[in-house]
Design an enzyme around this catalytic site. Structure first.
Site, PDB file in Angstrom:
ATOM      1  N   ASP A 163      48.289   7.522  81.105  1.00 25.39           N
ATOM      2  CA  ASP A 163      48.539   8.961  81.042  1.00 25.39           C
ATOM      3  C   ASP A 163      47.653   9.645  79.997  1.00 25.39           C
ATOM      4  O   ASP A 163      46.781   9.013  79.388  1.00 25.39           O
ATOM      5  CB  ASP A 163      50.022   9.204  80.766  1.00 25.39           C
ATOM      6  CG  ASP A 163      50.588  10.406  81.495  1.00 25.39           C
ATOM      7  OD1 ASP A 163      49.825  11.347  81.796  1.00 25.39           O
ATOM      8  OD2 ASP A 163      51.805  10.417  81.762  1.00 25.39           O
ATOM      9  N   TRP A 197      45.615  14.134  85.073  1.00 28.33           N
ATOM     10  CA  TRP A 197      46.093  15.361  85.697  1.00 28.33           C
ATOM     11  C   TRP A 197      44.975  16.184  86.340  1.00 28.33           C
ATOM     12  O   TRP A 197      45.085  17.403  86.477  1.00 28.33           O
ATOM     13  CB  TRP A 197      46.850  16.227  84.685  1.00 28.33           C
ATOM     14  CG  TRP A 197      47.690  15.455  83.721  1.00 28.33           C
ATOM     15  CD1 TRP A 197      48.407  14.318  83.989  1.00 28.33           C
ATOM     16  CD2 TRP A 197      47.893  15.731  82.333  1.00 28.33           C
ATOM     17  NE1 TRP A 197      49.047  13.881  82.854  1.00 28.33           N
ATOM     18  CE2 TRP A 197      48.756  14.723  81.815  1.00 28.33           C
ATOM     19  CE3 TRP A 197      47.451  16.734  81.480  1.00 28.33           C
ATOM     20  CZ2 TRP A 197      49.168  14.691  80.498  1.00 28.33           C
ATOM     21  CZ3 TRP A 197      47.867  16.711  80.146  1.00 28.33           C
ATOM     22  CH2 TRP A 197      48.705  15.699  79.671  1.00 28.33           C
ATOM     23  N   GLY A 198      43.892  15.526  86.762  1.00 26.22           N
ATOM     24  CA  GLY A 198      42.808  16.246  87.420  1.00 26.22           C
ATOM     25  C   GLY A 198      41.928  17.037  86.483  1.00 26.22           C
ATOM     26  O   GLY A 198      41.102  17.839  86.930  1.00 26.22           O
ATOM     27  N   ASP A 218      51.283  17.314  87.966  1.00 29.94           N
ATOM     28  CA  ASP A 218      52.361  16.511  88.527  1.00 29.94           C
ATOM     29  C   ASP A 218      53.006  17.163  89.742  1.00 29.94           C
ATOM     30  O   ASP A 218      53.198  18.378  89.785  1.00 29.94           O
ATOM     31  CB  ASP A 218      53.433  16.261  87.481  1.00 29.94           C
ATOM     32  CG  ASP A 218      52.961  15.334  86.383  1.00 29.94           C
ATOM     33  OD1 ASP A 218      53.585  15.335  85.318  1.00 29.94           O
ATOM     34  OD2 ASP A 218      51.976  14.609  86.591  1.00 29.94           O
TER      35      ASP A 218
END
Length: 533
Positions: A163, A197-198, A218
């Site tokens: 993450d 997250w792009g 998300d």
């Protein structure tokens, strides 16, 4: 993890803060072998606990989920990873700087949990963060990559979701590459899923770093969230391929306000986009309808097709979308997606999806299993928020069917190569480390030839002297249209010579640069499996 959770995590971490070219063109390095880990040659399939359980992860939850997957048909359908998300560890490292599994949640540790999951023939995944703390405020791996990767490997971990919270503003590519290298140094194959997250246009560099990368924020369990993420991900097809996938986040099938029709749409679209299929619902208590959606073998086959092409938008008008995905055996998967709130007829044609050369085409409805024939029109009445999927067979895959790219040897993790970039007829082809050169760039044509080079230098992949016996060398030769120069791409990843019926094989199953290619009796081994693209 949820973006709301990330915001809260940042608020609690007072000293920290959160930050918020087509790969297969000639002359660019093919990314499929960039990691060299041989994983995710088709999109990964599995489970992750976050969407359904949040921080309430435990050893008992992971074990019961694994057992359910083992018995309810999910494992048989291809789901292999059982993934732990955030909150699995204590808030402090041990005196040696190592992560510590929470003894109350995981009394047998991560290794004990992994041993159980492995005993069922499944694999275990874990979560960490490329920052100083995870999104829920547990220790992050930034600056501890080597130690943490060694821990994961020693525990028997098979998958890492990494993450992006509390990242101190350090460059994403640097942080994610550090963990890539640490995982590689362990010697254990660990699928590496990037979760930033792009941000930072990750799809432009992700193939060199991870097996998949999140392309968006998300997802949540609503049609509007799924629709937004679909729109963000669908245009990135040129960046995906075997070993490196666009990831529009975990499936919400069976969760929240998603209806059965909307869940089938999500599953259809994710399969059409060659996305990882990571179930995020309560598996032991999943309804029969949820399990039927998650285990639809016809739709899964589209996602797992060895050609590894992400579907693209053929047309989109007024919320009525047509997507097409070429498949390894020459079929095309078509998704007719109705974004609107009312039933609508969605239509396209065989020609529009790249199919030509037949008076009739066979349509297989991938949700009902029913078959029908058409002379060219592909049409269906699609319910609000619904998707109809067809597999279209017949004719040739013209238009976009001439697929160009590297031919990757699955077993060796290398590319089919013309030695020394020669154009001399009769040169036997080999495998070599992928480098993106013209001598490793092949086109599978509508007439089933494999061509290399272009113009006056163009040559064809050829079975030597029309021979049909095992051990026949495979060479380049001037293109002549004969059947010893025609090759069929099969759904299981094998490539068979039309004349001989034998499989393209890496001699002796070897993996070294310079190992020659030849024809052998088909046996299903990894040395006979290939991906193109």
């Amino acid at each position: 993890m949820g973006m709301i959770t990330r915001v809260l995590a940042c608020a609690f971490s007072l000293a920290l803060f959160c930050v918020g070219v087509p790969l297969l063109s000639l002359g660019t390095a093919p990314p499929a072998a960039a990691l060299g880990n041989g994983l995710a040659l088709t999109p990964q399939m599995g489970f992750n606990d976050w969407n359904a359980y949040g921080c309430n992860v435990s050893e008992s939850l992971i074990k019961s989920t694994a057992q359910a997957m083992h018995t309810n048909g999910m494992q048989a359908a291809g789901y292999s990873y059982v993934n732990i998300d955030d909150c699995w560890m204590t808030h402090n490292r041990d005196s040696a700087g190592r992560l510590v599994p929470d003894p109350a949640k995981f009394p047998d540790g991560i290794k004990g949990t992994a041993d159980y999951v492995h005993s069922l023939g499944l694999k275990l995944g874990i979560y960490e963060d490329a920052g100083t703390a995870t999104c829920a405020g547990y220790p992050g791996s930034l600056g501890h990559e080597t130690t943490d990767a060694q821990s994961f490997a020693s525990w028997g971990v098979d998958y890492l979701k990494y993450d992006n919270c509390n990242n101190t503003g350090a460059p994403a590519r640097t942080r994610y590459t550090a963990m890539r290298d640490a995982l590689a140094a362990t010697g254990r194959p660990i699928l590496y899923s990037l979760c930033n997250w792009g941000q930072d246009n990750v799809w432009t560099w992700g193939a060199d770093v991870g097996n998949s990368w999140r392309t968006t924020g998300d997802i949540s369990a609503s049609f509007s969230s799924m629709l937004s993420i679909f729109h963000s991900n669908v245009g990135l097809a040129s960046y995906a391929g075997p070993g490196h996938w666009n990831d529009p986040d975990m499936l919400e099938v069976g969760n929240g306000s998603m209806t059965a029709t909307e869940s089938r749409s999500e599953f259809s679209l994710w399969a059409e986009m060659a996305a990882p299929l990571i179930a995020g619902t309560n598996i032991p208590s999943a309804s029969a309808d949820t399990l039927a959606t998650l285990t639809n073998s016809r739709v899964i086959a589209v996602d797992q097709d060895p050609l590894g092409k992400q579907g693209t938008m053929v047309s989109s008008s007024g919320g009525l979308d047509v997507l097409a995905k070429p498949l390894a055996n020459g079929d095309v998967s078509v998704a007719l997606f109705n974004e609107t709130g009312s039933t609508a007829t969605i239509s396209t044609t065989a020609a529009a999806i790249g199919k030509t050369g037949a008076s009739s085409y066979t349509l297989t409805d991938l949700w009902s299993g029913a078959t029908s024939a058409t002379s060219g029109t592909i049409s269906a009445s699609v319910p609000a928020h619904g998707t109809v999927m067809y597999r279209v067979a017949g004719g040739t895959s013209g238009g976009g069917s001439a697929v160009t790219g590297a031919v990757h040897a699955v077993g060796a993790g290398k590319c089919l190569d013309v030695p020394r970039a020669t154009t001399t007829a009769g040169t036997q082809v080999e495998i070599w480390s992928c480098n993106g050169g013209a001598n490793q760039t092949w086109t599978h044509t509508a007439s089933n030839q494999f061509t290399v080079y272009s113009g006056s230098s163009q040559m064809c992949l050829d079975a030597y002297n029309n021979q049909t016996t095992p051990g026949t060398k495979v060479e380049i030769w001037s293109c002549n249209g004969q059947t010893n120069q025609q090759w069929t791409l099969n759904a299981d990843g094998t490539i068979t010579g039309v004349q001989s019926g034998l499989c393209l094989d890496v001699a002796g199953g070897a993996t070294a640069d310079g190992t020659l290619a030849e024809l052998r009796t088909c046996n299903g081994g990894s040395s006979q499996r290939w991906t193109l693209g």
